[in-house]
Write a protein that holds these residues in place. Structure first.
Motif, short mmCIF file in Angstrom:
data_model
loop_
_atom_site.label_atom_id
_atom_site.label_comp_id
_atom_site.label_asym_id
_atom_site.label_seq_id
_atom_site.Cartn_x
_atom_site.Cartn_y
_atom_site.Cartn_z
N LYS A 230 0.85 -1.18 0.00
CA LYS A 230 0.00 0.00 0.00
C LYS A 230 0.90 1.24 0.00
N SER A 231 0.34 2.39 0.30
CA SER A 231 1.07 3.65 0.09
C SER A 231 2.37 3.71 0.87
N HIS A 232 2.35 3.23 2.10
CA HIS A 232 3.53 3.29 2.95
C HIS A 232 4.71 2.56 2.31
N GLU A 233 4.47 1.32 1.86
CA GLU A 233 5.55 0.53 1.26
C GLU A 233 5.92 1.01 -0.14
N LEU A 234 4.91 1.41 -0.94
CA LEU A 234 5.20 1.85 -2.30
C LEU A 234 6.05 3.11 -2.30
N GLU A 235 5.72 4.04 -1.43
CA GLU A 235 6.49 5.29 -1.36
C GLU A 235 7.96 5.00 -1.10
N PHE B 172 -5.80 -4.21 -6.93
CA PHE B 172 -5.67 -5.61 -6.52
C PHE B 172 -6.59 -5.82 -5.33
N ARG B 173 -7.59 -6.68 -5.53
CA ARG B 173 -8.60 -6.92 -4.50
C ARG B 173 -9.21 -5.60 -4.05
N ASP B 174 -9.10 -5.24 -2.76
CA ASP B 174 -9.77 -4.03 -2.30
C ASP B 174 -8.85 -2.81 -2.27
N THR B 175 -7.69 -2.93 -2.89
CA THR B 175 -6.73 -1.82 -2.90
C THR B 175 -6.69 -1.17 -4.28
N SER B 176 -7.00 0.12 -4.33
CA SER B 176 -6.93 0.87 -5.58
C SER B 176 -5.53 1.42 -5.78
N TYR B 177 -4.79 0.83 -6.73
CA TYR B 177 -3.43 1.30 -7.02
C TYR B 177 -3.46 2.73 -7.58
N THR B 178 -4.44 3.00 -8.43
CA THR B 178 -4.48 4.34 -9.04
C THR B 178 -4.73 5.41 -7.99
N ASP B 179 -5.61 5.13 -7.03
CA ASP B 179 -5.85 6.12 -5.96
C ASP B 179 -4.58 6.36 -5.16
N LYS C 139 -4.83 0.68 6.48
CA LYS C 139 -4.80 1.78 5.51
C LYS C 139 -3.44 1.95 4.86
N LYS C 140 -2.38 1.64 5.59
CA LYS C 140 -1.04 2.00 5.14
C LYS C 140 -0.12 0.82 4.84
N MET C 141 -0.48 -0.36 5.32
CA MET C 141 0.45 -1.49 5.23
C MET C 141 -0.24 -2.71 4.63
N ALA C 142 0.53 -3.50 3.91
CA ALA C 142 -0.01 -4.73 3.33
C ALA C 142 -0.68 -5.56 4.42
N ARG C 143 -1.85 -6.10 4.10
CA ARG C 143 -2.66 -6.77 5.12
C ARG C 143 -1.93 -7.95 5.77
N TYR C 144 -1.11 -8.66 4.98
CA TYR C 144 -0.48 -9.84 5.56
C TYR C 144 0.54 -9.48 6.64
N LYS C 145 1.00 -8.22 6.64
CA LYS C 145 1.95 -7.78 7.67
C LYS C 145 1.26 -7.28 8.93
N CYS C 146 -0.02 -6.95 8.83
CA CYS C 146 -0.73 -6.35 9.96
C CYS C 146 -0.84 -7.36 11.11
N LYS D 206 -17.17 -10.53 2.22
CA LYS D 206 -17.53 -9.80 1.00
C LYS D 206 -18.64 -10.48 0.23
N ALA D 207 -19.34 -11.38 0.90
CA ALA D 207 -20.55 -12.00 0.36
C ALA D 207 -20.34 -12.65 -1.00
N CYS D 208 -19.20 -13.33 -1.20
CA CYS D 208 -18.96 -13.99 -2.48
C CYS D 208 -19.84 -15.23 -2.64
N GLY D 209 -20.26 -15.81 -1.51
CA GLY D 209 -21.17 -16.96 -1.56
C GLY D 209 -20.51 -18.30 -1.71
N LEU D 210 -19.15 -18.37 -1.80
CA LEU D 210 -18.48 -19.65 -2.00
C LEU D 210 -18.70 -20.59 -0.81
#
Length: 636
Positions: A93-98, A115-122, A504-511, A579-583
């Motif tokens: 996310k922004s913290h690591e990309l910067e 990628f998934r719920d992260t908007s790279y363009t934003d 908000k700032k860090m990749a989810r797997y690191k949280c 996220k209600a995917c239903g799987l």
């Protein structure tokens, strides 16, 4: 003698000339196919397009995308012009990309929109607002002065960015002269790839890998699996890791074989790809294989074409390895060990090793490199069977960490030995086993996490006086980060506040998955923090019912709900992560789940548990694509 001394760009072109009509890359979910010749032509067009917008020899080109088709186009195009491909973790996310864009001196960034719920363009427009006003290719960013171009990998158009279609068109209309000149100056010892690995000093370090490193390592990895041009490898692991780009792509390229690519891992798509394309091999970390084996549709698929593959990335459970050998027909599956700094593999089992050795060891030393096991305190070589630190020396060792000479010197000693930080043994027959780690690194489902990076990040919160992060055992991922936090006097934060800040700032797997609010840390007599005691304390606290006061909000929710559950297995739905995917509803054999009527904070109708009939099979858990959305509790 090494397999080849050709630079990557030239090696790929030679293979395209030798086997032009051999299938090189397949995306089975959309039936997209390229032969070696077709893909080489696409690579040349992009390479010329990059040259036209000012990207040339020595320039750093970032790729921030899942395994989309043009990921590899950029990889080989930058190799042909003498550039360096800088891989970016899709979870960043922004913290690591910067940090990464600045530290790598990136000149061009190629990216998808999200990628998934992260908007790279934003994220990018937030970090580089000048994109919206500067002419394409002439970016002037205050924060990133070296960044000049951004390329959107796709057909859409974004303000301030090129897209791949435009670069291809530019390249198609240009003569080959400049590209040929670049290729004449290529050398196998030039850096061709930079991968960021989380560092013990806090932020990730850019591992500089050459063509000599990755092409040869890929070849020997394929040899251990007995690859030929008839093999078809399914790659569900990310290309930004060595597992994807070296163990996968380079092993296939050097044997003239075929890649069957998945954009991201999905157990159902992986099994469908194996059957549709008659794959002979697949790669994965243990959790991926477990997800496939436990998928309710597993018995419906045909694995008769399968033969080999690799299970690596984190410790391989012996029962899982044996199940894969029998149930997935991967009778010649191998395991491998290494690290990014070693390109990455320096021990691997062979397809013809006995099953027991392939299930319990990481094999023998790879060709053309040396491995030794030393006492981490004295540096003396350990006797056979005695644990010590694994060290490697040879063609495969990285050129160094980018712009970090001191860190490079810590990792590679004056005699050229790379110190892994991992503990292991070797038996009298030359088979290696990994027994533990010297360093604090956490391995969460194949992702390497260094506590110092998370600690430094959490310390940016003004309320926190000190924190320590350790690995906490986890049934699904092996281990997850847990944070011990000390607040400043009179200050406090809720667990929800810290979790929201991290997400908000860090990749989810690191949280951190668990938080423990304490007044002090256990210390040695010399005042050093005893991290091993923190790990023990975390486990003890999580094993106790009263530990809910210290764990994160998800754990609180689990324990509170458990108190009201009947004896026997049941399912806990963590509504705010659904996220209600239903799987889970679709695959539940007892139909004890249903779509809910309550809208969660993500805006979805979260799944609900009906309340009776759960048999504890775990199908919902393994089919769920969202981390931490479902827990199966086996009570009684």
């Amino acid at each position: 003698m090494l397999f080849t001394t050709l630079p990557l760009g030239q090696f790929f072109e030679n293979m395209a000339n030798e086997r032009p009509d051999q299938e090189f890359l397949i995306y089975p979910d959309r039936d997209s196919r390229w032969t070696y010749r077709q893909f080489d032509e696409r690579v040349n067009q992009l390479a010329k397009g990059l040259l036209e917008i000012g990207i040339g020899p020595g320039d750093h080109v970032g790729i921030w995308a899942k395994n989309v088709p043009d990921w590899l186009t950029f990889a080989f195009a930058t190799a042909k012009i003498g550039g360096v491909l800088v891989t970016v973790n899709t979870a960043y996310k922004s913290h690591e990309l910067e940090y990464l864009v600045r530290q790598s001196d990136m000149k061009c960034l190629a990216m998808v929109d999200r990628f998934r719920d992260t908007s790279y363009t934003d994220i990018l427009y937030e970090l580089v607002p000048e994109l919206k006003t500067c002419a394409r290719g002439h970016l002037k960013s205050k924060r990133f002065p070296r960044l000049k171009s951004v390329v959107y990998v796709g057909q859409e158009k974004y303000r301030g960015m090129y897209n791949t279609a435009e670069l291809m068109l530019l390249g198609k209309n240009l003569p080959d002269d400049r590209l040929r000149e670049c290729m004449r100056n290529l050398d196998c010892d030039q850096v061709v790839n930079m991968q960021y690995t989380s560092g013990t000093t806090g932020f990730p370090k850019g591992v500089m890998l050459t063509s000599r490193n990755i092409v040869n390592n890929g070849y020997y990895i394929g040899e251990r699996q007995h690859f030929t041009d008839k093999d078809r490898l399914c790659i569900p692991v990310p290309l930004f890791h060595c597992f994807g780009i070296v163990l996968g792509v380079m092993a296939i390229l050097t044997h003239g074989a075929t890649i069957v690519m998945l954009e991201e891992f999905d157990p159902l798509l992986a099994m469908a790809a194996i059957q549709k394309e008659r794959c002979t091999a697949i790669y994965g970390v243990p959790t991926m294989y477990i997800a496939e084996l436990n998928h309710p549709m597993f018995p419906m698929f045909d694995f008769s074409s399968m033969r080999t593959g690799i299970m690596a990335g984190s410790p391989c459970p012996i029962p899982t390895m044996k199940e894969v050998m029998t149930k997935m027909n991967m009778r010649e599956i191998t395991s491998a060990y290494g690290l990014t700094e070693a390109s990455p593999v320096f021990t691997q089992t062979s397809a013809d090793d006995p099953m027991e050795l392939r299930a319990t060891t990481v094999g023998k030393i790879m060709p053309e490199c040396e491995v030794k096991i030393v006492d981490p305190e004295t540096g003396e070589i350990c006797p056979t069977g005695t644990p010590g630190e694994l060290c490697c020396r040879g063609y495969n060792i990285m050129k160094g960490y980018y712009n970090m000479p001191e860190e490079t010197a810590k990792a590679i000693d004056k005699d050229g030995w790379l110190h892994s930080g991992d503990m292991g043994t070797v038996d009298k027959d030359g088979y290696y086993r990994i027994t533990g780690r010297i360093k604090d690194m956490i391995i969460r489902g194949g992702e390497n996490i260094y506590p110092k990076e998370i600690e430094d990040f959490l310390m940016t919160l003004p309320e926190i006086r000190d924190c320590q992060v350790v690995g906490v055992p986890n049934e699904r991922y092996g281990e997850v980060p847990g944070a011990f936090v000390i607040f400043h006097e009179g200050k406090t934060l809720s667990e929800e506040d810290i979790v929201e800040f991290c997400h908000k700032k860090m990749a989810r797997y690191k949280c951190p998955k668990h938080f423990f609010f304490v007044k002090e840390f256990p210390l040695t007599t010399s005042g050093k923090i005893q991290k091993f005691r923190l790990r023990e304390i975390a486990k003890e606290m999580l094993d106790m019912a009263e530990a809910t006061a210290f764990t994160n909000i998800e754990k609180k929710e689990e324990t509170t709900m458990e108190e009201t559950l009947p004896a026997g297995p049941t399912v806990l739905i963590h509504a705010d992560n659904c996220k209600a995917c239903g799987l889970c509803i679709q695959f539940c054999p007892k139909q004890v789940l249903r779509r809910g009527t309550t809208i969660n904070k993500l805006g979805y109708e979260a799944t609900e548990y009906v309340g009776e009939g759960c048999i504890g099979c775990g199908t919902c858990f393994y089919s769920c694509p969202e981390p931490d959305a479902i827990t199966v509790v086996k009570k009684g």
